[in-house]
Design a protein around this motif. Structure first.
Motif, short mmCIF file in Angstrom:
data_model
loop_
_atom_site.label_atom_id
_atom_site.label_comp_id
_atom_site.label_asym_id
_atom_site.label_seq_id
_atom_site.Cartn_x
_atom_site.Cartn_y
_atom_site.Cartn_z
N LEU A 80 0.80 -1.24 0.14
CA LEU A 80 0.17 0.01 0.09
C LEU A 80 0.92 1.33 0.05
N ALA A 81 0.54 2.29 -0.73
CA ALA A 81 1.14 3.36 -1.10
C ALA A 81 1.56 4.34 0.00
N ARG A 82 0.84 4.49 0.93
CA ARG A 82 1.11 5.48 2.06
C ARG A 82 1.31 4.86 3.29
N ARG A 83 2.10 5.48 4.05
CA ARG A 83 2.48 4.88 5.52
C ARG A 83 2.43 5.97 6.59
N MET A 84 1.87 6.00 7.73
CA MET A 84 1.69 7.07 8.76
C MET A 84 1.73 6.43 9.88
N TRP A 85 2.19 7.24 11.10
CA TRP A 85 2.34 6.84 12.32
C TRP A 85 0.82 6.97 12.87
N ALA A 86 0.24 5.78 13.16
CA ALA A 86 -1.12 5.88 13.65
C ALA A 86 -1.32 6.12 15.26
N GLY A 87 -0.34 5.93 16.00
CA GLY A 87 -0.53 6.03 17.46
C GLY A 87 0.41 5.19 18.27
N GLY A 88 0.36 4.89 19.57
CA GLY A 88 1.38 4.39 20.19
C GLY A 88 1.07 4.54 21.63
N SER A 89 2.20 4.08 22.58
CA SER A 89 2.10 4.38 23.84
C SER A 89 3.70 4.35 24.36
N PHE A 90 3.77 5.10 25.70
CA PHE A 90 4.98 4.87 26.20
C PHE A 90 4.91 4.46 27.77
N VAL A 91 5.91 3.53 28.18
CA VAL A 91 5.90 3.53 29.72
C VAL A 91 7.23 4.01 30.09
N ARG A 114 -7.68 -4.17 7.98
CA ARG A 114 -9.15 -3.65 8.36
C ARG A 114 -9.41 -2.71 7.16
N GLN A 115 -10.69 -2.99 6.89
CA GLN A 115 -11.31 -2.15 5.99
C GLN A 115 -11.63 -0.59 6.50
N GLY A 116 -11.15 0.32 5.94
CA GLY A 116 -11.37 1.85 6.29
C GLY A 116 -12.33 2.26 5.38
N ARG A 117 -12.69 3.58 5.53
CA ARG A 117 -13.85 4.42 4.67
C ARG A 117 -13.53 4.49 3.38
N THR A 118 -12.11 4.23 2.96
CA THR A 118 -11.78 4.55 1.61
C THR A 118 -11.23 3.55 0.93
N GLY A 119 -11.03 2.24 1.70
CA GLY A 119 -10.21 1.17 1.21
C GLY A 119 -9.54 0.21 2.50
N MET A 120 -8.61 -0.50 2.17
CA MET A 120 -7.88 -1.45 2.83
C MET A 120 -7.09 -0.52 3.74
N LEU A 121 -6.85 -0.94 4.95
CA LEU A 121 -5.70 -0.56 5.69
C LEU A 121 -5.03 -1.59 6.30
N CYS A 122 -3.76 -1.38 6.46
CA CYS A 122 -2.82 -2.39 7.20
C CYS A 122 -2.11 -1.66 8.35
#
Length: 276
Positions: A80-91, A114-122
């Motif tokens: 899939l063409a686009r990559r983003m930082w979606a979230g995370g956590s720190f201890v 997972r299926q998103g509003r505009t297509g498949m998300l990985c």
């Protein structure tokens, strides 16, 4: 077609990187955040500096068209063409100190579709253990999302509330470039405006997710006078360099703190929780 079973063979893959915390990197980190720099050996380094230490250092010739390293090494080759930082956590377990050798141990924990509003998300989840001079300093979970080419769907949520505590931020091109340089992040959406607009369809440069998280952690630390023990965050919509945005914070009844970023009249861009 995404072969999820092939991608899931990356689960359990590990990587290790190390770097010594120098007074120079502490000074550059502090300058980026307009903060005073205490950089003598043995002193505690600023909170969130671990995101700037020992980043992957792929050769320039090994970068893809978006500025990221070509896929299929440590991270799975998600088609899939686009990559983003979606979230995370720190201890946060302890201090990282100037002069110490910091080692980041990384492990692929999960790969899922997972299926998103505009297509498949990985989604790819990576666990990081950050040791400083052999002591556990930070445990981190990093959530990365991949999606198809094209602009992301427009936010559907209403305007964000105003926090009890608020701070305006100006996401200048210089700030975004400096943070990219600190983290050795070649992703062009953060510093190459023509690429961000013409190729990825954004209205401007994107404010890094880790930069927003760092600003919120530092805000929480300043308000309470102590670093949180735990911090988690999730990106909901992007922020760009064409408008100022707000850092917001509000105390929760259970003693934790809610934090979020948003345009003054826009939806929540990143939501977070800090616990002491």
């Amino acid at each position: 077609m995404i072969d999820i079973e092939h991608l899931r063979t990356w689960i359990g893959r590990t990587e290790q990187q190390s770097e010594t915390v120098t007074d120079a990197i502490v000074q550059r980190f502090a300058a980026t955040f307009d903060a005073p720099a205490a950089a003598r050996d043995g002193e505690a380094a600023p909170t969130m500096i671990h995101l700037c230490l020992a980043p992957p250092a792929a050769p320039t010739a090994a970068l893809g068209p978006d500025g990221h390293p070509e896929r299929g090494g440590f991270l799975p080759p998600v088609p899939l063409a686009r990559r983003m930082w979606a979230g995370g956590s720190f201890v946060f377990h302890g201090e990282i100190r100037v002069g110490e050798r910091v080692t980041r141990h990384s492990t692929i924990r999960d790969v899922r579709l997972r299926q998103g509003r505009t297509g498949m998300l990985c989604f790819v989840t990576v666990d990081h253990r950050i040791d400083s001079a052999g002591r556990l300093a930070v445990e981190e979970r990093q959530d990365i999302v991949y999606r198809d080419a094209g602009a992301p769907p427009a936010p559907t949520a209403g305007p964000a509330p105003q926090g009890t505590h608020r701070m305006a931020m100006h996401p200048s091109a210089a700030l975004l470039f400096r943070y990219s340089a600190l983290t050795f992040n070649g992703h062009r959406i953060h510093y190459d405006a023509p690429y961000a607009r013409q190729v990825e369809g954004y209205p401007g440069l994107i404010v890094h997710g880790p930069l927003q998280a760092s600003l919120l952690v530092r805000m929480a630390e300043g308000l309470r006078g102590a670093r949180p023990a735990r911090f988690s965050f999730r990106s909901l919509s992007p922020l760009f360099d064409d408008r100022d945005f707000m850092l917001n914070a509000a105390d929760a009844p259970d003693g934790s703190m809610r934090l979020w970023t948003a345009y003054p009249d826009g939806p929540i861009a990143m939501e977070a929780s800090a616990v002491w």
